[in-house]
Design a protein around this motif. Sequence first.
Motif, short mmCIF file in Angstrom:
data_model
loop_
_atom_site.label_atom_id
_atom_site.label_comp_id
_atom_site.label_asym_id
_atom_site.label_seq_id
_atom_site.Cartn_x
_atom_site.Cartn_y
_atom_site.Cartn_z
N THR A 158 65.78 41.90 -84.57
CA THR A 158 66.66 41.37 -83.53
C THR A 158 68.13 41.54 -83.91
O THR A 158 68.96 41.85 -83.06
CB THR A 158 66.36 39.89 -83.26
OG1 THR A 158 66.61 39.11 -84.44
CG2 THR A 158 64.91 39.69 -82.84
N LEU A 177 63.18 39.87 -76.02
CA LEU A 177 61.72 39.79 -76.10
C LEU A 177 61.28 39.41 -77.50
O LEU A 177 60.39 38.56 -77.68
CB LEU A 177 61.09 41.12 -75.68
CG LEU A 177 59.55 41.17 -75.77
CD1 LEU A 177 58.94 40.14 -74.83
CD2 LEU A 177 59.04 42.56 -75.44
N LEU A 178 61.89 40.02 -78.52
CA LEU A 178 61.53 39.70 -79.91
C LEU A 178 61.99 38.30 -80.28
O LEU A 178 61.32 37.60 -81.05
CB LEU A 178 62.13 40.73 -80.86
CG LEU A 178 61.61 42.16 -80.69
CD1 LEU A 178 62.35 43.11 -81.63
CD2 LEU A 178 60.12 42.22 -80.95
N TYR A 233 59.49 35.97 -78.89
CA TYR A 233 58.28 35.94 -79.71
C TYR A 233 58.42 34.94 -80.85
O TYR A 233 57.46 34.28 -81.23
CB TYR A 233 57.99 37.33 -80.26
CG TYR A 233 56.76 37.39 -81.13
CD1 TYR A 233 55.49 37.38 -80.56
CD2 TYR A 233 56.86 37.44 -82.52
CE1 TYR A 233 54.35 37.41 -81.35
CE2 TYR A 233 55.74 37.49 -83.32
CZ TYR A 233 54.48 37.48 -82.73
OH TYR A 233 53.36 37.51 -83.51
N LEU A 269 56.57 46.42 -84.55
CA LEU A 269 57.26 46.35 -83.27
C LEU A 269 56.29 46.50 -82.12
O LEU A 269 56.40 45.81 -81.10
CB LEU A 269 58.33 47.45 -83.19
CG LEU A 269 59.13 47.52 -81.89
CD1 LEU A 269 59.88 46.22 -81.64
CD2 LEU A 269 60.10 48.70 -81.92
N THR A 313 54.05 43.22 -81.90
CA THR A 313 54.89 42.07 -81.61
C THR A 313 55.41 42.13 -80.18
O THR A 313 55.38 41.14 -79.45
CB THR A 313 56.08 42.01 -82.58
OG1 THR A 313 55.60 41.90 -83.92
CG2 THR A 313 56.96 40.81 -82.28
N GLY A 314 55.87 43.31 -79.76
CA GLY A 314 56.36 43.46 -78.40
C GLY A 314 55.28 43.21 -77.37
O GLY A 314 55.49 42.50 -76.38
N ALA A 347 62.16 44.89 -71.65
CA ALA A 347 61.42 45.68 -72.64
C ALA A 347 61.34 47.15 -72.22
O ALA A 347 61.35 48.05 -73.07
CB ALA A 347 60.01 45.11 -72.84
N GLN A 375 61.08 49.88 -77.25
CA GLN A 375 60.12 48.86 -76.83
C GLN A 375 59.22 49.33 -75.67
O GLN A 375 58.36 48.58 -75.23
CB GLN A 375 60.86 47.58 -76.42
CG GLN A 375 61.58 46.90 -77.56
CD GLN A 375 62.16 45.56 -77.16
OE1 GLN A 375 61.61 44.85 -76.35
NE2 GLN A 375 63.29 45.22 -77.74
N SER A 384 55.46 49.18 -76.32
CA SER A 384 54.96 47.81 -76.22
C SER A 384 54.86 47.37 -74.77
O SER A 384 53.90 46.69 -74.37
CB SER A 384 55.88 46.86 -76.99
OG SER A 384 55.90 47.16 -78.36
N PHE A 385 55.86 47.75 -73.97
CA PHE A 385 55.87 47.38 -72.55
C PHE A 385 54.65 47.95 -71.84
O PHE A 385 53.94 47.24 -71.12
CB PHE A 385 57.15 47.87 -71.89
CG PHE A 385 57.24 47.59 -70.42
CD1 PHE A 385 57.61 46.34 -69.96
CD2 PHE A 385 56.92 48.58 -69.50
CE1 PHE A 385 57.68 46.08 -68.60
CE2 PHE A 385 56.99 48.33 -68.14
CZ PHE A 385 57.37 47.07 -67.69
#
Length: 512
Positions: free
Chosen positions: A55, A222-223, A226, A374, A377-378, A434, A440, A443-444
């Motif tokens: 972050t 987003l992170l 989390y 990443l 987590t994402g 994201a 990201q 992840s999205f």
Amino acid sequence: MHILKRSNHKHFIGKEARNLTSVQNKSSKMSAFSLTMLAIGSIIGAGMFLGVGLTIKLAGPSIILAYALMGILMYFNLSFLADLSLLDPEKGSFQTYASKAFGTGVGFVIGWLYWISGILVMSSEATAAAIFSALWFPGIPLWAFMLIYSVVLTVVNLADPRWFGKLESGLAIIKVIALIGFILLGIVLAFFPLLGTAPGWHNVTNTPFFAHGISGFAGSLLLVFYAFSGTSVVGLAISESSDPEKTVPKVVLSTSGIVTFFYVISVLFLLLLHPWTTYNASTSPYVSALLPYKIPIVQSLMNFVILTATLSAMSASMYGTSRMLNALAQQNEAPNFFNKVTPKAVPRRALLFTNAFLIAIAFLSYIIPNKIYLLVTGASGLLSLVNVLTISLAHWRLRQKLLEKRQDYKTHVLGYPTSNFIVTAIFVGVFFSAFAIPDQRASFFLGLSLIAVTAGVYFSVRHKLGAKSQWPISTAEHHEIPTTENSLHTLKHLAQETEKRISEGLRPKNRS
């Protein structure tokens, strides 16, 4: 996370129920302090101790604002969930409220997303634990640590679960002490030249606050979110609290305030001690920030505390996620194979099946070691965002109807219903942010695909579930809809339903 269908009650008047009665009187009501420690322990994990490096890299000094903003949103999210849980204490979980507000389909999807998100959380914690361990054993590959920790914690979770409560509370205190220690040490190192030059405010004031512009700030949210996930444990544990209408509002405020304070102040000192460009996700910033000062033992001690906290969070996620699958099976929303528990009330089949996915994640860590944290987590953050959005919207839709049955209820949520819309709008923005960040996007798309697949599965099997098209339906039509109970109290609730609210049973702790 469930309440049994009425037709399934008799299934438990047998071995499983009898096994539970031996531990009926083991727990007691939770004080405000215990509930706060439970919440703090569930929230503070790898998302903070490792994720903060990512972050800071994305947002620069503006990351302080990001953590403060998410802390405020966390307060409202906790307030929404706590309010629903106080108004409807017998039904107690966000999946239940999703079903009541928007139909069985949403409840089904939310339940399965919780399970999937739990797997991703475990994977994230396992990855973080492996990264922390690499500080001492750099020659051992990431995937090997992940496999070792997964196997060890699986064995631990197959044992008697009654010790989880005290263990999680104790480890929560350790996390708090570690952060307090870091802040105090940060004050000394930043402002007193005892171990070299004290940087003071130079590293923060000598660079643009929005180092990567608004896009970098938005990409960090987003992170950051989390790092605050796991707040739902407060709502899930309300039935265990003493005098909840007085206790819970205080817990919501104290939990939000304490966690936000620790996050914002500790991140501030990370920025004060070193330029923000020096941090990354290859090691914990809380360890790397201290390395240049060469203080004996401190780095290893901090790394050990963080590793312990991460494994604790992983074990708690393992506990709750396996019980969610068991709960879904009891509702006939998962294969009946996962229905059974052992004499020690452990859903062994659900646990082993759930944890098998950690092997796949470990394999991914071998293929893409620099991107796995990443990615998981994402994706986990996106699925958790769906749960948060559900809580906010369900609270907006259900509160007035529930108040009609509780004329004596005096607690109120700040700014309702305007606050619901504001919080929802911000979280929707975080969800789609994201996609705007190239790093990201994987992840999205992973998170979006999991949501779409889960929804597709529901529409494919809804007739087998005995649920007609009810997505969405009015709240008045929900009096016969089977609901779910939180994973923290699943086993105790089975005994309560079977034997007409027996005295209290298990009270384990989890990171939801």
